[in-house]
Design a protein around this motif. Sequence first.
Motif, PDB file in Angstrom:
ATOM      1  N   MET A  93      35.013  44.727  56.489  1.00 48.89           N
ATOM      2  CA  MET A  93      35.050  45.121  55.091  1.00 48.89           C
ATOM      3  C   MET A  93      36.160  44.365  54.371  1.00 48.89           C
ATOM      4  N   CYS A  94      35.954  44.170  53.086  1.00 49.78           N
ATOM      5  CA  CYS A  94      36.921  43.425  52.280  1.00 49.78           C
ATOM      6  C   CYS A  94      37.238  44.174  50.989  1.00 49.78           C
ATOM      7  N   TRP A  95      38.373  43.838  50.445  1.00 47.69           N
ATOM      8  CA  TRP A  95      38.699  44.151  49.056  1.00 47.69           C
ATOM      9  C   TRP A  95      38.789  42.820  48.318  1.00 47.69           C
ATOM     10  N   VAL A  96      38.186  42.782  47.156  1.00 42.52           N
ATOM     11  CA  VAL A  96      38.278  41.636  46.279  1.00 42.52           C
ATOM     12  C   VAL A  96      38.621  42.159  44.893  1.00 42.52           C
ATOM     13  N   ARG A  97      39.073  41.261  44.013  1.00 43.50           N
ATOM     14  CA  ARG A  97      39.421  41.693  42.657  1.00 43.50           C
ATOM     15  C   ARG A  97      39.078  40.614  41.649  1.00 43.50           C
ATOM     16  N   GLN A  98      38.903  41.053  40.428  1.00 45.81           N
ATOM     17  CA  GLN A  98      38.611  40.123  39.347  1.00 45.81           C
ATOM     18  C   GLN A  98      39.410  40.517  38.126  1.00 45.81           C
ATOM     19  N   ALA A  99      40.323  39.640  37.752  1.00 44.74           N
ATOM     20  CA  ALA A  99      41.141  39.867  36.568  1.00 44.74           C
ATOM     21  C   ALA A  99      40.378  39.415  35.334  1.00 44.74           C
ATOM     22  N   PRO A 100      40.752  39.914  34.171  1.00 43.99           N
ATOM     23  CA  PRO A 100      40.061  39.533  32.935  1.00 43.99           C
ATOM     24  C   PRO A 100      40.054  38.018  32.734  1.00 43.99           C
ATOM     25  N   GLY A 101      38.875  37.469  32.542  1.00 42.36           N
ATOM     26  CA  GLY A 101      38.757  36.055  32.269  1.00 42.36           C
ATOM     27  C   GLY A 101      38.951  35.139  33.459  1.00 42.36           C
ATOM     28  N   LYS A 102      39.061  35.731  34.650  1.00 39.54           N
ATOM     29  CA  LYS A 102      39.288  34.916  35.846  1.00 39.54           C
ATOM     30  C   LYS A 102      38.177  35.125  36.857  1.00 39.54           C
ATOM     31  N   GLY A 103      38.163  34.278  37.845  1.00 43.94           N
ATOM     32  CA  GLY A 103      37.157  34.370  38.889  1.00 43.94           C
ATOM     33  C   GLY A 103      37.486  35.418  39.924  1.00 43.94           C
ATOM     34  N   LEU A 104      36.581  35.567  40.860  1.00 46.00           N
ATOM     35  CA  LEU A 104      36.772  36.538  41.923  1.00 46.00           C
ATOM     36  C   LEU A 104      37.877  36.066  42.864  1.00 46.00           C
TER      37      LEU A 104
END
Length: 124
Positions: A34-45
């Motif tokens: 399992m993973c955690w990923v994140r996406q900030a406003p206006g940015k990629g994964l």
Amino acid sequence: QVQLVESGGGLVQPGGSLRLSCAAPGFTFSSLWMCWVRQAPGKGLEWVSAIHTGGGSTDYADSVKGRFTISRDNAKATLYLQMNRLKSEDTAVYYCAVPKATVYASSWSGYDYWGQGTQVTVSS
């Protein structure tokens, strides 16, 4: 059908902590990395962290290493991300995800499933 449901996000001041959870009922959670990923406003994964099926092996992006801790409870089919010493640059929507071939994917095509995400905002 695989369902992933994240929770625990919110607004926190810099230096604060949050604990994210990802409930994963209805599939063989214990057999999957399992993973955690994140996406900030206006940015990629951005890949954040990964954990082996049994929880004995973990890895972290350099940007969160030493501050975040990934864990899992296979009996509860739940994934966690303890986030300490949060910074403004940690602001993003956080997703738990089931990886395909690699646990380090930084695009959605690298994941089989992901949840709806939970917003984390670090601001004073």
